[in-house]
Design a protein around this motif. Structure first.
Motif, PDB file in Angstrom:
ATOM      1  N   HIS A 180      14.320  -1.391   7.820  1.00  0.00           N
ATOM      2  CA  HIS A 180      14.112  -0.579   9.127  1.00  0.00           C
ATOM      3  C   HIS A 180      12.875   0.466   9.172  1.00  0.00           C
ATOM      4  CE1 HIS A 180      16.021   1.936  12.286  1.00  0.00           C
ATOM      5  NE2 HIS A 180      16.010   2.901  11.400  1.00  0.00           N
ATOM      6  N   TYR A 181      12.893   1.093   7.873  1.00  0.00           N
ATOM      7  CA  TYR A 181      11.668   1.750   8.075  1.00  0.00           C
ATOM      8  C   TYR A 181      10.317   1.042   8.261  1.00  0.00           C
ATOM      9  CZ  TYR A 181       8.202   5.101   5.608  1.00  0.00           C
ATOM     10  OH  TYR A 181       7.028   5.843   5.319  1.00  0.00           O
ATOM     11  N   HIS A 182      10.011  -0.023   7.837  1.00  0.00           N
ATOM     12  CA  HIS A 182       8.944  -0.828   8.101  1.00  0.00           C
ATOM     13  C   HIS A 182       8.955  -1.002   9.634  1.00  0.00           C
ATOM     14  CE1 HIS A 182       8.445  -2.161   3.637  1.00  0.00           C
ATOM     15  NE2 HIS A 182       7.710  -1.044   3.798  1.00  0.00           N
ATOM     16  N   GLU A 183       9.985  -1.611  10.042  1.00  0.00           N
ATOM     17  CA  GLU A 183       9.974  -1.986  11.365  1.00  0.00           C
ATOM     18  C   GLU A 183       9.478  -0.988  12.488  1.00  0.00           C
ATOM     19  OE1 GLU A 183      13.184  -3.692  14.776  1.00  0.00           O
ATOM     20  OE2 GLU A 183      13.920  -3.418  12.753  1.00  0.00           O
ATOM     21  N   GLN A 184       9.931   0.294  12.220  1.00  0.00           N
ATOM     22  CA  GLN A 184       9.566   1.326  12.966  1.00  0.00           C
ATOM     23  C   GLN A 184       8.279   1.787  12.657  1.00  0.00           C
ATOM     24  OE1 GLN A 184      12.485   4.354  11.704  1.00  0.00           O
ATOM     25  NE2 GLN A 184      13.510   4.306  13.660  1.00  0.00           N
ATOM     26  N   ALA A 185       7.532   1.575  11.552  1.00  0.00           N
ATOM     27  CA  ALA A 185       6.315   2.047  11.141  1.00  0.00           C
ATOM     28  C   ALA A 185       5.287   1.069  11.625  1.00  0.00           C
ATOM     29  CB  ALA A 185       6.127   2.114   9.690  1.00  0.00           C
ATOM     30  N   PHE A 186       5.569  -0.122  11.619  1.00  0.00           N
ATOM     31  CA  PHE A 186       4.597  -1.181  11.949  1.00  0.00           C
ATOM     32  C   PHE A 186       4.466  -1.696  13.347  1.00  0.00           C
ATOM     33  CE2 PHE A 186       3.921  -1.452   7.374  1.00  0.00           C
ATOM     34  CZ  PHE A 186       2.509  -2.026   7.346  1.00  0.00           C
ATOM     35  N   VAL A 187       5.205  -1.261  14.415  1.00  0.00           N
ATOM     36  CA  VAL A 187       5.132  -1.731  15.721  1.00  0.00           C
ATOM     37  C   VAL A 187       4.029  -0.931  16.161  1.00  0.00           C
ATOM     38  CG1 VAL A 187       6.387  -1.483  17.940  1.00  0.00           C
ATOM     39  CG2 VAL A 187       7.518  -2.329  15.934  1.00  0.00           C
ATOM     40  N   PRO A 188       3.838   0.352  16.015  1.00  0.00           N
ATOM     41  CA  PRO A 188       2.678   0.919  16.576  1.00  0.00           C
ATOM     42  C   PRO A 188       1.471   0.450  16.061  1.00  0.00           C
ATOM     43  CG  PRO A 188       3.910   2.569  15.243  1.00  0.00           C
ATOM     44  CD  PRO A 188       4.740   1.277  15.520  1.00  0.00           C
ATOM     45  N   GLY A 199       4.872  -3.144   3.025  1.00  0.00           N
ATOM     46  CA  GLY A 199       4.166  -1.757   3.571  1.00  0.00           C
ATOM     47  C   GLY A 199       2.691  -2.071   3.270  1.00  0.00           C
ATOM     48  N   PRO A 200       2.315  -1.420   1.831  1.00  0.00           N
ATOM     49  CA  PRO A 200       0.859  -1.489   1.666  1.00  0.00           C
ATOM     50  C   PRO A 200       0.154  -2.887   2.080  1.00  0.00           C
ATOM     51  CG  PRO A 200       2.226  -0.262   0.018  1.00  0.00           C
ATOM     52  CD  PRO A 200       3.356  -0.876   0.981  1.00  0.00           C
ATOM     53  N   VAL A 201       0.940  -3.978   1.647  1.00  0.00           N
ATOM     54  CA  VAL A 201       0.140  -5.150   1.777  1.00  0.00           C
ATOM     55  C   VAL A 201      -0.092  -5.710   3.139  1.00  0.00           C
ATOM     56  CG1 VAL A 201       0.287  -7.720   1.325  1.00  0.00           C
ATOM     57  CG2 VAL A 201       1.038  -6.303  -0.451  1.00  0.00           C
ATOM     58  N   ARG A 202       1.010  -5.441   3.931  1.00  0.00           N
ATOM     59  CA  ARG A 202       0.864  -5.493   5.164  1.00  0.00           C
ATOM     60  C   ARG A 202      -0.053  -4.713   6.007  1.00  0.00           C
ATOM     61  NH1 ARG A 202       5.977  -5.412   9.288  1.00  0.00           N
ATOM     62  NH2 ARG A 202       5.183  -5.829  11.259  1.00  0.00           N
ATOM     63  N   GLY A 203      -0.320  -3.235   5.311  1.00  0.00           N
ATOM     64  CA  GLY A 203      -1.302  -2.431   5.978  1.00  0.00           C
ATOM     65  C   GLY A 203      -2.444  -2.904   5.810  1.00  0.00           C
ATOM     66  N   TRP A 204      -2.794  -3.129   4.740  1.00  0.00           N
ATOM     67  CA  TRP A 204      -4.252  -3.427   4.340  1.00  0.00           C
ATOM     68  C   TRP A 204      -4.700  -4.712   4.895  1.00  0.00           C
ATOM     69  CZ3 TRP A 204      -2.383  -2.807  -1.348  1.00  0.00           C
ATOM     70  CH2 TRP A 204      -2.198  -4.354  -1.737  1.00  0.00           C
ATOM     71  N   GLU A 205      -3.639  -5.919   5.066  1.00  0.00           N
ATOM     72  CA  GLU A 205      -3.932  -7.092   5.789  1.00  0.00           C
ATOM     73  C   GLU A 205      -4.368  -6.605   7.305  1.00  0.00           C
ATOM     74  OE1 GLU A 205      -1.184 -10.259   3.743  1.00  0.00           O
ATOM     75  OE2 GLU A 205      -0.637  -9.467   5.385  1.00  0.00           O
ATOM     76  N   VAL A 206      -3.793  -5.683   7.919  1.00  0.00           N
ATOM     77  CA  VAL A 206      -4.190  -5.497   9.363  1.00  0.00           C
ATOM     78  C   VAL A 206      -5.684  -4.711   9.225  1.00  0.00           C
ATOM     79  CG1 VAL A 206      -3.582  -3.923  11.410  1.00  0.00           C
ATOM     80  CG2 VAL A 206      -1.698  -5.101  10.089  1.00  0.00           C
ATOM     81  N   ILE A 240     -11.947  -3.488   0.531  1.00  0.00           N
ATOM     82  CA  ILE A 240     -12.095  -2.222   1.124  1.00  0.00           C
ATOM     83  C   ILE A 240     -10.960  -1.622   1.562  1.00  0.00           C
ATOM     84  CG2 ILE A 240     -13.378  -0.997   3.273  1.00  0.00           C
ATOM     85  CD1 ILE A 240     -15.891  -3.072   2.525  1.00  0.00           C
ATOM     86  N   ALA A 241     -10.274  -2.530   2.568  1.00  0.00           N
ATOM     87  CA  ALA A 241      -8.717  -2.263   3.041  1.00  0.00           C
ATOM     88  C   ALA A 241      -7.918  -2.043   1.803  1.00  0.00           C
ATOM     89  CB  ALA A 241      -8.486  -3.472   3.801  1.00  0.00           C
ATOM     90  N   ARG A 242      -7.771  -2.692   0.662  1.00  0.00           N
ATOM     91  CA  ARG A 242      -6.963  -2.244  -0.540  1.00  0.00           C
ATOM     92  C   ARG A 242      -7.195  -1.046  -0.638  1.00  0.00           C
ATOM     93  NH1 ARG A 242      -4.477  -6.581  -3.997  1.00  0.00           N
ATOM     94  NH2 ARG A 242      -4.507  -8.511  -2.770  1.00  0.00           N
TER      95      ARG A 242
END
Length: 214
Positions: free
Chosen positions: A68-76, A133-140, A163-165
């Motif tokens: 739930h936390y990830h869903e809210q964080a990654f939509v924007p 979380g982190p992996v999805r973030g650095w992939e974006v 660099i993203a990692r």
């Protein structure tokens, strides 16, 4: 009291989400191992049995709360890619701002829980957080860097993934540490300064070497 309408009776469709948000908050405050389901139920005015109506175990509640936390964080964050306009550098700044600029004290507590406590208490929940979380973030972020390389805005020899990692992992850790700033004052840092300087350092390193310098 006779005739009293419970919150769950007024808003039954909100039960799961309210329980998930309460669970994250209390897990973060007390730690996963020290939190009882009764504590979570009491915080939203329901019985322990209500939790079991939606979640089979305490562990399932944690796993669903993280999702739930990830869903809210990654939509924007995903919208940064979908709605990208203008220079890629502007999208990179926006991405970092959306990812880390809304971390109030409650969110910082949750981040600290995910970075530290869950790894020991529920390892596969920690794996879920890392993956989504982190992996999805650095992939974006790596995708944005690749876009900048394609347009010529960024150096073509830059290693987008590394660099993203480094950028995402460094910011996650710095923000997680802010929960301990009262005890270790030198850990404290202004959030805007941290985000803006990290973005500037990242973009400076990605700028192509000018022909004149070559």
């Amino acid at each position: 009291m006779a005739g009293r309408v419970l919150r769950w009776e007024r808003r039954p469709d909100e039960r799961p989400n309210e329980l998930l948000e309460a669970a994250l908050r209390i897990f973060a405050e007390r730690g996963y191992a020290s939190t009882r389901l009764e504590d979570i139920a009491a915080s939203v005015g329901v019985t322990k049995g209500t939790i079991y109506h939606y979640f089979a175990t305490k562990e399932e509640l944690l796993l669903r709360a993280i999702a739930h936390y990830h869903e809210q964080a990654f939509v924007p964050l995903q919208r940064v890619l979908e709605e990208r306009r203008g220079p890629v550098s502007a999208s990179v700044r926006l991405f970092l701002r959306r990812a880390f600029g809304q971390l109030d004290s409650a969110r910082l507590s949750v981040l600290t829980l995910l970075v530290q406590g869950v790894a020991r208490d529920v390892p596969h929940a920690y794996h879920q957080w890392l993956e989504n979380g982190p992996v999805r973030g650095w992939e974006v972020l790596a995708e944005l860097i690749e876009a900048g390389k394609t347009t010529g805005e960024f150096r073509r020899d830059a290693d987008s993934e590394v660099i993203a990692r480094v950028t995402i992992s460094g910011l996650v850790l710095q923000f997680a540490w802010q929960r301990y700033a009262d005890g270790v004052p030198r850990v404290a840092i202004d959030a805007d300064r941290l985000i803006d300087s990290a973005a500037e350092s990242l973009l400076h390193g990605l700028r192509p070497v000018s022909r004149a310098r070559r």
